[in-house]
Design an enzyme around this catalytic site. Structure first.
Site, PDB file in Angstrom:
ATOM      1  N   ASP A  72      92.969 -37.312 126.574  1.00 35.62           N
ATOM      2  CA  ASP A  72      92.397 -36.145 125.913  1.00 35.62           C
ATOM      3  C   ASP A  72      90.884 -36.378 125.893  1.00 35.62           C
ATOM      4  O   ASP A  72      90.417 -37.515 126.036  1.00 35.62           O
ATOM      5  CB  ASP A  72      92.961 -35.938 124.493  1.00 35.62           C
ATOM      6  CG  ASP A  72      92.700 -34.499 124.011  1.00 35.62           C
ATOM      7  OD1 ASP A  72      91.870 -33.800 124.630  1.00 35.62           O
ATOM      8  OD2 ASP A  72      93.318 -34.084 123.014  1.00 35.62           O
TER       9      ASP A  72
HETATM   10  C1  BGC Z   1      91.835 -30.872 123.147  1.00 30.80           C
HETATM   11  C2  BGC Z   1      92.636 -30.652 124.419  1.00 30.80           C
HETATM   12  C3  BGC Z   1      91.803 -29.939 125.434  1.00 30.80           C
HETATM   13  C4  BGC Z   1      90.554 -30.753 125.699  1.00 30.80           C
HETATM   14  C5  BGC Z   1      89.616 -30.130 126.711  1.00 30.80           C
HETATM   15  C6  BGC Z   1      90.503 -31.537 123.440  1.00 30.80           C
HETATM   16  O1  BGC Z   1      89.692 -31.565 122.312  1.00 30.80           O
HETATM   17  O2  BGC Z   1      92.560 -31.660 122.252  1.00 30.80           O
HETATM   18  O3  BGC Z   1      93.796 -29.918 124.128  1.00 30.80           O
HETATM   19  O4  BGC Z   1      92.534 -29.730 126.606  1.00 30.80           O
HETATM   20  O5  BGC Z   1      89.822 -30.906 124.493  1.00 30.80           O
HETATM   21  O6  BGC Z   1      88.981 -29.027 126.170  1.00 30.80           O
END
Ligand code: BGC
Length: 765
Positions: free
Chosen positions: A228
């Protein structure tokens, strides 16, 4: 072959760089070896393609269709529709130059307070898994990848970057992992995104057990694991733990760390090569689908409207809906003009267009007069004047339609909700309007359950509209005027109040940890076990027609676990308009070695019926429908015995029950050890053979010694006023023997060791 050749030609620096992003959204290309870049974008219910790959939240993303969010998607219970959605999303990815869409999110809704619940499907792992498989298959059928997220136990926003989800093995296996497991085994997402949080003390981004052992080895995941965004703390530990691609980038420092670790011998280059192999495989796969062209904006808007109308759930209707013949409709609530159709955070889409609920209502209202009042402010202030204005309008109308949206300060990614309530103003508004206008309809736009007990009795109808996507305004009008017969059913329980919810005593944790103290009992599993009333049960939803279930049948009443069986039932539309019914199949285990939920969803089917029409619905059940995860055997097990198959219209509306008898085909190893209790010895088939004769002797000796049989002197309860044998049963055999060691021919420890040797040699032979 090609990939192995490329890996051989790559320098250590190139390999390390490939394992870290080149931008916020792309992989590092290796031009000299013709390795292209691969681009990803959020997800899940629309494409959030940033025009500049080095920007994540600064600019508006390119216009894309905002489909309904996952709470609404799951409430459709329509696997074909979810597949269509996946295909449409892939078409937009192709047009917007996106190789991998960051979704779906399949985390469980442990508490309705979770800030991101709107992005997740359900409180039930079976339903979430079915949704995920079809979403992924839809997207990937067009040559675009997905990212199954957030693996694992990412169930809250509070301290989401650091908190440790403390969850036992059985709970992980039965509740928090199955949706991931099913999606991986049945749909092979190109990527899996690890969670931010720790699981049992270790960051999910470097969790060898979760990533290497379970995901890659046990489930056979072939794709790459991406972090993530910002989840990696220790890059080298993450590579060792199974995290292939770190995002976002670029991160020169990380690349150096990896290079140095290989040079110093701290990281085996073979580990790095394996991550490089996984990344290259997906990068080349992505490159096979050329990205260009347009997508059909209108067709996708229509699809978004169709999905929204299938996912909306009619919660209450005293007969007022569908609206017919009203001459004056008072439309109240800010979200009638400014549609609230998506959540805040990384999934936020820049929609191609937005259906304004008020206008859509007007378009279908014929000659009826529509009036409008805002009803509530955008902030959390209390404005009696807005309520007074709304009441004045409602008073003279035939019906009041209230559009109530949960504001973003109460629900978004990044923070959890603190209560289940609408704003004070919204509650006061509903109460005041419904007090003077009995024909009041409430339409909710929110991503997760809200408490209604303060106002629901006063209103005529409630439609759960969810975060309904950009075309949701059309869907609401369609349902209100009966152009669409509502058919959605809840994919999560609506509790009466916050204090009733399963994780209440263990939420949101503190001091770095959150204990999943409710274990396997989340959602309806909890309310069932506590026999607790709820506002609306899991699987519930009304229609404008009615359905009768009849002729329930099962393919076999005695069956082997591996063979499974099939349940059929006839469903008849007994009303006078066409409609769709969602039939649910729950399994209840009559007796089990470990405690199990009262019932668990193991199958469902959605059926479309004309008035008077009957169709036979058929739902298969496999081994896993009857099994539970046994932490001591470290596997899913079945036990001989009777199971009830509950054919239901919701978790609280069981229409038929069939009883079947399962024969387990498992030959489980003996797990008795020196701590095993007497009861465990007697419950184990081999243990009983070896220990049984001794047990009988022991029982009669004990009764003699403690006088349980000497009714004359002591009554039934023996010399020390208790059933000693009953107490002994749950003590380790060795401890019981210790109390009697003077009467034994050898030391109790040697005796138990001897018995263990016998059972284990028998189980090997
Ligand atoms: C979120 C993800 C997301 C990623 C990219 C993160 O903060 O938890 O779900 O895909 O950011 O934006």
């Amino acid at each position: 072959m090609k990939i192995q050749t490329i890996i051989k030609q790559m320098t250590l620096e190139e390999k390390a760089a490939l394992c870290t992003g080149a931008s916020k959204w792309s992989t590092t290309p290796v031009e000299r070896l013709d390795v292209p870049q691969m681009i990803c974008s959020d997800g899940p219910h629309g494409v959030r393609r940033q025009p500049d790959l080095h920007d994540d939240i600064g600019q508006e993303s390119l216009p894309a269709t905002c489909f309904p969010t996952a709470s609404c998607l799951a409430s459709t219970w329509d696997v074909d529709l979810i597949r269509n959605l996946g295909e449409a999303l892939a078409e937009e990815c192709i047009a917007l130059n996106v190789d991998v869409l960051l979704g779906p999110g399949v985390n469980m809704k442990r508490s309705p307070l979770g800030g991101r619940n709107f992005e997740y499907f359900s409180e039930d792992p079976y339903l979430a898994g079915e949704m995920a498989v079809n979403f992924i298959n839809g997207v990937q059928s067009k040559g675009v990848g997905t990212s199954l997220k957030h693996y694992a136990a990412n169930n809250q926003e509070f301290q989401r970057f650091s908190i440790s989800a403390e969850v036992n093995e059985r709970t992980l296996r039965e509740i928090y992992l199955p949706a991931f497991e099913k999606a991986v085994k049945q749909a092979q997402p190109w990527t899996v995104m690890c969670a931010y949080n720790k699981v049992n003390g270790t960051f999910a981004s470097q969790h060898h057990y979760l990533l290497n052992e379970i995901l890659k080895d046990e489930w056979g995941f072939e794709g790459l694991v991406v972090s993530d965004w910002g989840a990696v703390r220790d890059r080298v530990a993450a590579l060792k733990g199974g995290l292939d691609w770190e995002m976002p980038g670029p991160q020169e420092r990380r690349v150096k760390e990896v290079v140095e670790a290989v040079r110093s011998g701290a990281l085996d280059e073979a580990v790095l090569d394996e991550s490089v192999r996984r990344i290259l495989r997906i990068v080349f796969k992505a490159a096979e689908t050329p990205k260009s062209g347009d997508f059909d904006v209108d067709a996708h808007h229509e699809l978004a409207s169709h999905i929204a109308s299938e996912g909306m759930v009619l919660l209450k209707n005293n007969g007022l809906l569908p609206l017919k013949g009203q001459e004056h409709i008072a439309v109240i609530g800010r979200s009638a003009e400014q549609a609230h159709f998506q959540g805040g955070g990384s999934s936020h889409i820049n929609p191609t267009k937005v259906a304004v609920p008020f206008k859509e209502l007007q378009a279908q209202a014929g000659n009826a007069e529509l009036t409008y009042a805002k009803g509530y402010p955008t902030d959390n202030s209390f404005r009696q004047d807005l309520i007074d204005e709304a009441v004045t309008l409602a008073q003279v109308a035939d019906v009041a339609v209230l559009y109530i949206a949960l504001p973003t300060f109460k629900e978004s990614e990044g923070y959890d909700r603190t209560d289940l309530d609408l704003t004070e103003q919204q509650v006061a508004l509903i109460t005041a309007v419904s007090a003077i206008q009995p024909n009041t309809v409430v339409i909710l736009n929110n991503g997760a359950p809200v408490a209604m007990s303060g106002w629901i009795d006063g209103v005529a109808a409630v439609l759960e509209g969810w975060m309904m996507g950009q075309a949701g305004g059309v869907a609401i009008a369609d349902v209100l005027f009966g152009k669409v017969n509502p058919c959605g059913k809840l994919a999560e329980t609506f509790p009466l109040k916050l204090a009733d919810t399963p994780a209440h005593l263990n939420w949101p944790g503190g001091a770095g940890e959150v204990h999943y103290g409710e274990g396997i009992f989340i959602g309806y599993r909890y309310y069932d076990a506590k026999e607790m009333p709820v506002q609306f049960p899991f699987g519930y939803g009304l229609s404008y027609t009615t359905f009768a279930y009849s002729n329930p049948k099962v393919s076999a009443t005695n069956f082997k676990d591996v063979d499974g069986l099939t349940v059929t039932v006839d469903v008849t539309n007994t009303g006078d308009i066409a409609g769709k019914e969602i039939v649910q199949l729950y399994v209840h285990d009559q007796k089990s070695g470990l405690v199990r939920p009262e019932k668990e969803l193991k199958g469902f089917a959605k059926v479309d019926l004309q008035p008077g029409e009957t169709k036979t619905v058929s739902i298969p059940l496999d081994f896993r429908a009857f099994a539970y995860y046994h932490p001591e055997y470290k596997r899913w097990i079945t036990e001989d015995g009777e199971f009830d198959l509950l054919i239901a219209a919701s978790a609280a509306d069981i229409r038929h029950s069939l009883t079947v008898t399962l024969k387990s085909t498992l030959d489980l190893p003996c797990i008795l050890d020196k701590e095993s209790t007497i009861r465990e010895w007697m419950a184990d088939p081999r243990g009983k053979v070896v220990f049984g004769p001794f047990y009988e002797m022991m029982e009669s000796e004990t009764r003699k010694r403690f006088g349980g049989d000497d009714n004359e002197r002591y009554g039934n309860d023996g010399a020390i006023g208790m059933d000693v044998m009953e107490m002994f049963s749950d003590m380790p055999l060795v401890s019981v023997l210790m109390f009697q060691k003077d009467a034994l021919p050898m030391h109790p420890e040697d005796m138990v060791a001897g018995l263990l040797q016998q059972v284990h040699s028998e189980s090997e032979s």
